[in-house]
Scaffold this motif. Sequence first.
Motif, PDB file in Angstrom:
ATOM      1  N   TRP A 276      12.852  44.004  48.877  1.00 13.56           N
ATOM      2  CA  TRP A 276      11.446  43.593  48.895  1.00 13.56           C
ATOM      3  C   TRP A 276      10.564  44.566  48.093  1.00 13.56           C
ATOM      4  CZ3 TRP A 276      11.768  42.804  54.888  1.00 13.56           C
ATOM      5  CH2 TRP A 276      12.308  41.531  55.145  1.00 13.56           C
ATOM      6  N   GLY A 277      11.175  45.644  47.555  1.00 10.41           N
ATOM      7  CA  GLY A 277      10.398  46.626  46.815  1.00 10.41           C
ATOM      8  C   GLY A 277       9.527  47.487  47.701  1.00 10.41           C
ATOM      9  N   ILE A 278       9.984  47.674  48.949  1.00 12.44           N
ATOM     10  CA  ILE A 278       9.218  48.483  49.889  1.00 12.44           C
ATOM     11  C   ILE A 278       9.934  49.808  50.121  1.00 12.44           C
ATOM     12  CG2 ILE A 278       8.455  48.658  52.299  1.00 12.44           C
ATOM     13  CD1 ILE A 278       8.106  45.548  52.173  1.00 12.44           C
ATOM     14  N   THR A 279       9.199  50.913  49.946  1.00  9.64           N
ATOM     15  CA  THR A 279       9.773  52.237  50.132  1.00  9.64           C
ATOM     16  C   THR A 279       9.409  52.779  51.509  1.00  9.64           C
ATOM     17  OG1 THR A 279       9.419  52.621  47.780  1.00  9.64           O
ATOM     18  CG2 THR A 279       9.966  54.546  49.154  1.00  9.64           C
ATOM     19  N   PRO A 280      10.397  52.940  52.389  1.00  7.53           N
ATOM     20  CA  PRO A 280      10.091  53.423  53.743  1.00  7.53           C
ATOM     21  C   PRO A 280       9.853  54.936  53.771  1.00  7.53           C
ATOM     22  CG  PRO A 280      12.436  53.029  53.509  1.00  7.53           C
ATOM     23  CD  PRO A 280      11.813  52.629  52.202  1.00  7.53           C
ATOM     24  N   LEU A 312       3.584  44.701  48.342  1.00  8.31           N
ATOM     25  CA  LEU A 312       4.275  43.674  49.126  1.00  8.31           C
ATOM     26  C   LEU A 312       4.734  42.557  48.197  1.00  8.31           C
ATOM     27  CD1 LEU A 312       1.994  43.122  52.281  1.00  8.31           C
ATOM     28  CD2 LEU A 312       4.202  44.314  52.187  1.00  8.31           C
ATOM     29  N   PRO A 313       5.775  41.820  48.578  1.00  4.59           N
ATOM     30  CA  PRO A 313       6.171  40.637  47.799  1.00  4.59           C
ATOM     31  C   PRO A 313       5.026  39.612  47.732  1.00  4.59           C
ATOM     32  CG  PRO A 313       7.894  41.250  49.348  1.00  4.59           C
ATOM     33  CD  PRO A 313       6.707  42.092  49.689  1.00  4.59           C
ATOM     34  N   ASP A 314       5.092  38.735  46.736  1.00  2.00           N
ATOM     35  CA  ASP A 314       4.056  37.721  46.554  1.00  2.00           C
ATOM     36  C   ASP A 314       3.871  36.878  47.817  1.00  2.00           C
ATOM     37  OD1 ASP A 314       3.644  38.560  44.026  1.00  2.00           O
ATOM     38  OD2 ASP A 314       4.797  36.955  43.046  1.00  2.00           O
ATOM     39  N   GLY A 315       2.619  36.650  48.175  1.00  2.00           N
ATOM     40  CA  GLY A 315       2.321  35.761  49.299  1.00  2.00           C
ATOM     41  C   GLY A 315       2.219  36.488  50.633  1.00  2.00           C
ATOM     42  N   TRP A 316       2.785  37.706  50.711  1.00  2.00           N
ATOM     43  CA  TRP A 316       2.646  38.456  51.959  1.00  2.00           C
ATOM     44  C   TRP A 316       1.257  39.064  52.037  1.00  2.00           C
ATOM     45  CZ3 TRP A 316       7.676  41.510  53.480  1.00  2.00           C
ATOM     46  CH2 TRP A 316       8.783  40.669  53.282  1.00  2.00           C
TER      47      TRP A 316
END
Length: 351
Positions: A276-280, A312-316
Amino acid sequence: MKELEILPIPLIQWYHENARVLPWRSDPTPYHVWLSEIMLQQTRVAAVLDYYRRFLEELPTVADLAAVEEERLMKLWQGLGYYNRARNLQKAARQVMETYGGVFPGTYEEILSLAGVGDYTAGAIASIAFGVPVPAVDGNVLRVVCRITGDEGDITRPDTKNRIRKALLDTMPKAFPGDYNQALMELGATVCLPNGAPLCEKCPARAFCVAHITEQTGRLPVKAPKKARRVEKRTVFLIFHEGKVALRQRPKKGLLAGLWEYPNEPEADVGQLAEWGITPLCLDHGGTGKHIFTHIEWHMSALAVEAADGHLPDGWVWADRRALQERYALPNAFQSFMGLALDRTEETSEF
DNA sequence: AACTCGGGGAT
DNA sequence: ATCCCAGAGTT
């Protein structure tokens, strides 16, 4: 079927003495009756009361319902379940505005043509709001009639339902069909209870009820067994950043269509975040939750994540505490994570 | 005819 | 756990 010929007078008498006081009975306009019947589909009276009040407070007329934003409509329906009822309700409101000039139609066939209105609901609205002599055969009525007449038919079968509808049409008191239909349902809901626990001493049909006389109330009505639920394990991601939590909208069709949710996938792990391209920044267990639908059972395990940035991914969307509570419609399936989400979100000036 | 679609209260 | 609720739409 002579029992059904004897039934009307004692049943109507009983109903007049025992009818519950319900909000949609005090001013039974077509809009009120329609709204109540849609909300009551597969839903108990007690669960509907608050929703009915809030709904009419905000949308007092069919025109209001036809015009309301879908997001607001779904928020009004949040938690009641079977969310396509709400969408069909608005679709039907627009049918009433466009096809019938804003005047609710009064014949059984016209009412049946409205979105989300099937044979039961059409019969209920036509008889209660317009005095049309047609039956309204729901689960209560099927149970009551099968017991009183000793009917052995499988009530899950359409042909059994049709046979009973015809028998009721032939025997119902044509002068007050609405009261008769409601009396049958009221009896089923308060006296002729399911699971072999009826209160036969209180029943106005006890003298001639075949199931009572022959002691078969525990066996009637006959109903085919239903299929078992399947279990699905899901990992729920509670993703936070700057006092907001990530939400995404579910697909337009299928389970919980169009509602918002915390991102979740079948048995995923932290690797999912990279996709999702999210870095924790940091990770925690977010607790577990179980939710039982009619045909599915979700076993959920949550991961609480602090994201390094706002991507965030598109639409989130990022929802602050107020948006989470007042704007986005979330299904009750995710209710067990609401406490943690509220703890880690903040009120912000944005909405 | 079989399947999908929520959620909760009673037992 | 199981049942079932003022059922309808889709396949």
